[in-house]
Design a protein around this motif. Structure first.
Motif: not given
Length: 698
Positions: A155, A62, A44, A164, A157, A47, A68-70
């Protein structure tokens, strides 16, 4: 002694990984061969270049009941982003401040769900390849240290998640680019536009057998939309991997970035801080080098990594103009240089030892070596604190923060039908300068098919940056036994409560709603000037931020997608004087982001996005005074604004020349010439135009 314990902990973590590996390789235990998939599975923290497009508004659930946003590499390209802050413009609940067409400034500049306006502080953490990369002295984001050409995705958060990340209330984790697909490729990107803005990027990659190499060079610059608003950045980047065996991989990353950003004069007169007239224009020079070495492994039932890192940053703040006049020799002009060294080792192991169960265990050992030197151009005495000295030097104590953590979750049921996922976790913070803390978390996912209800609680811990000790560690300071003061400083804590529900229609759309509540206490202050505080934490005051986020996507036809996200925030704060305030700096009352991504006529693509913001008050939550909350009056309120941007591109493919995934494009930002600003007296540019091309050879 503490350092020895921390090193021993890291060695034990390494030993644990080796022992588990050895057990997995025992004879008589044949290795299960998994079906080969078209896409390679990666850890993770890593990328992939050319990651598929995903709307940044869509939260990723999760198994810990969190989200979370990507932001993908493709999304960043479609947004035509030239600097780090602009890459985050379509993430709900994220807001940034700027004074330039491109480039970042010091102090606070990024805000996530109303957090990030404290100074000095590190409310938000910035990581690159899973390790810290930000201004660890005053807590600045230091966006100029990260080149867009090196970002393979991000990512975001937006709440505390101890399993994390560690200290801080939110995190932007930058995932680096590397070469994944077998073969060779080379790419040349070039674009230009308004105000002599120019962007050039050259990259090449090779993956053959066990070896992969990816390298890039980039240069971006602009003359700026106002006097004294130039900016430039150059970056050199390499990411190399070696597949030791089917399960083990070794990866080395190195990145050197050098940037310069000039802050323009404000429309209003310079302000006065601590009796000293603050200049209206400054320059920020950033030079940084980051390297990480990652030993990772992936077996059928467990996987993880060990990652030592080193980050060396010199950040210069230079006062250049005051009252519209450039400083002349002998008349002053301050030059402050922050020397930031961040280094340490991080490790994590994910275990899937029984059906539906997951155990996550790891530890972060983060250390700092910080120094700040201030002098005048002319070498004359620096006016202000502690009399007139030719220069002032703050030699901050080295800090060591060890934060081991463990978390687990259990899936009951199946994803296709009813499923239940309870989870729990905890992180322990052992700091050698400030008070130790625990941060628990708990979550529950209840779902059926493509519908999930996420519920979670987590405690966020925000440790002071060493600048809270500023007047203790000034070399000319006369404070005796200063350590007895700062060892009483407690980190801030916030209790975060969140519930969210999402539903997806595969390949058609999604909807989601999230409500959250942050309750904070123990606000700390910094000793930067004035009398020595008798108290470093506010035991009376508190603050609270409540919010609601709604998100949605819809794909009515193939190659046509719409996305939208809306965020409402309500903030309340009470100081030790028991006076309540209902506004906090840079906490928008309402924020709306939306966009459309349309591929048409086989080779063409149109991307449009918009950002609408209401009820934003500028300001800074200073920690240098008492525990009172500043009253933000109507004079601090920024005008509401709506920005609309567009980019149209034409794909170019010519197989005989091994040309593919290339394009030419034209982009317009602020289409309707909206008048807006992120800080009073600093109007942002109107309509701007850009055009360019990307040529990729395979």
């Amino acid at each position: 002694m503490k350092l020895c314990v921390k090193i021993l902990t890291s060695l034990l973590l390494s030993l644990f990984v080796v022992v588990v590996w050895a057990r997995a390789e025992e004879p008589g235990k044949p290795e299960k061969v998994k079906e080969k998939k078209e896409t390679k599975t990666v850890l993770e923290e890593v990328t992939v270049t050319a990651a598929p497009y995903t709307p940044p508004v869509t939260p990723v659930d999760t198994p810990y009941g969190t989200q979370y946003n990507v932001v993908t590499e493709e999304q960043i390209k479609l947004q035509n982003s030239y600097d780090f802050p602009s890459t985050l413009r379509d993430v709900p609940g994220v807001f940034f401040q700027n004074k330039n067409l491109l480039g970042s400034q010091t102090s606070h500049s990024l805000y996530i769900r109303g957090r990030g306006a404290s100074h000095p502080s590190s409310d938000l953490a910035i990581e690159f390849d899973g390790v810290p990369r930000f201004g660890a002295l005053f807590g600045q984001v230091l966006g100029d240290s990260i080149a867009v050409s090196t970002i393979g995705g991000m990512k975001v958060y937006k709440s505390p998640q101890p399993s994390q990340f560690g200290s801080g209330y939110a995190l932007v984790s930058v995932l680096p680019r590397y070469m994944m697909n077998e073969g060779e490729e080379a790419t040349l990107d070039a674009s230009g536009g308004s105000y002599s803005t120019f962007d050039q990027r050259l990259s090449a990659g090779l993956k053959k057998g066990p070896i992969d190499v990816y390298a890039s060079q980039s240069w971006v610059s602009t003359d700026g939309h106002r006097d004294h608003s130039d900016a430039s950045q150059q970056s050199y980047y390499a990411n190399m991997g070696y597949q030791i065996s089917k399960q083990w991989n070794l990866r080395l990353l190195a990145n050197y970035v050098k940037s310069r950003t000039e802050a323009p004069m404000p429309d209003t007169a310079p302000t006065t801080i601590n009796g000293v007239s603050w200049p209206g224009a400054e320059r920020y020079d950033t030079e940084t080098f980051l390297t990480t070495l990652t030993l990772s492994h992936q077996y059928e039932n467990f996987g993880g990594y060990i990652k030592p890192y080193w980050n060396h940053t010199d950040f210069d703040l230079i006062q250049e103009l005051t009252n519209g006049q450039r400083y002349a020799g002998g008349t002053g002009g301050l030059h402050s240089q922050q020397q930031i060294r961040l280094y340490g080792i991080r490790g994590r192991e994910k275990l899937n030892l029984w059906p539906g169960g997951e155990i996550l265990v790891g530890a972060d050992l983060d250390m700092t070596d910080l120094k700040n030197t201030q002098r005048t151009y002319s070498g004359l005495a620096v006016a202000g604190i502690n009399g007139g000295l030719a220069k002032r030097v703050w030699d901050f104590p080295d800090t060591q923060l060890l934060s081991p953590y463990v978390a687990m979750n259990q899936t009951i049921g199946t994803k296709e039908g009813f499923h239940l996922i309870p989870s729990t976790g905890v992180r322990y913070y052992n700091h050698d300068q400030f008070e130790d803390k625990w941060a628990p978390q708990g979550g529950l996912v209840i779902g059926y098919g493509n519908t999930d209800l996420n519920i979670n609680y987590a405690r966020g811990v925000n440790y002071p940056t060493p600048v809270v000790l500023m007047n203790f560690v000034l070399q000319s300071s006369s404070v005796a036994n200063a350590s007895r003061y700062w060892r009483t400083i407690k980190p801030e804590v916030v209790d975060h409560y969140e519930a969210g529900i999402t539903h997806t229609w595969p390949n058609r759309g999604s909807v989601g709603a999230t409500v959250f509540r942050d309750q904070g206490k123990d606000r700390f202050r910094a000793y930067m000037y004035g009398p020595i505080p008798t108290q470093f934490n506010d035991t009376i005051g508190h603050y609270e931020i409540r919010g609601l986020e709604l998100t949605g996507t819809v794909t009515p036809f193939k190659n046509l997608e719409f996305f939208a996200g809306a965020t409402w925030l309500k903030a309340e704060a009470t100081g030790s004087d028991r006076i309540e305030r209902d506004h906090l700096p840079y906490t928008p009352g309402f924020q709306f982001q939306a966009g459309v991504n349309w591929g048409f006529l086989e080779y063409y693509r149109l991307f449009m996005d918009m950002q609408h913001v209401r009820d934003v008050y500028q300001g800074t939550s200073f920690r240098t005074g008492g525990f009172t909350i500043s009253d933000l009056s109507h004079a601090n309120k920024l005008s509401d604004f709506t920005l609309v941007n567009a980019r149209v591109s034409r794909r170019l493919d010519f197989l005989p020349a091994r040309l593919g995934d290339s394009e030419v494009f034209f982009a317009v930002n602020n289409i309707f010439d909206q008048k807006y600003e992120y800080a009073k007296g600093y109007p942002m540019p109107g309509t701007t135009y850009f055009a360019g091309m990307s040529i990729k050879f395979h």
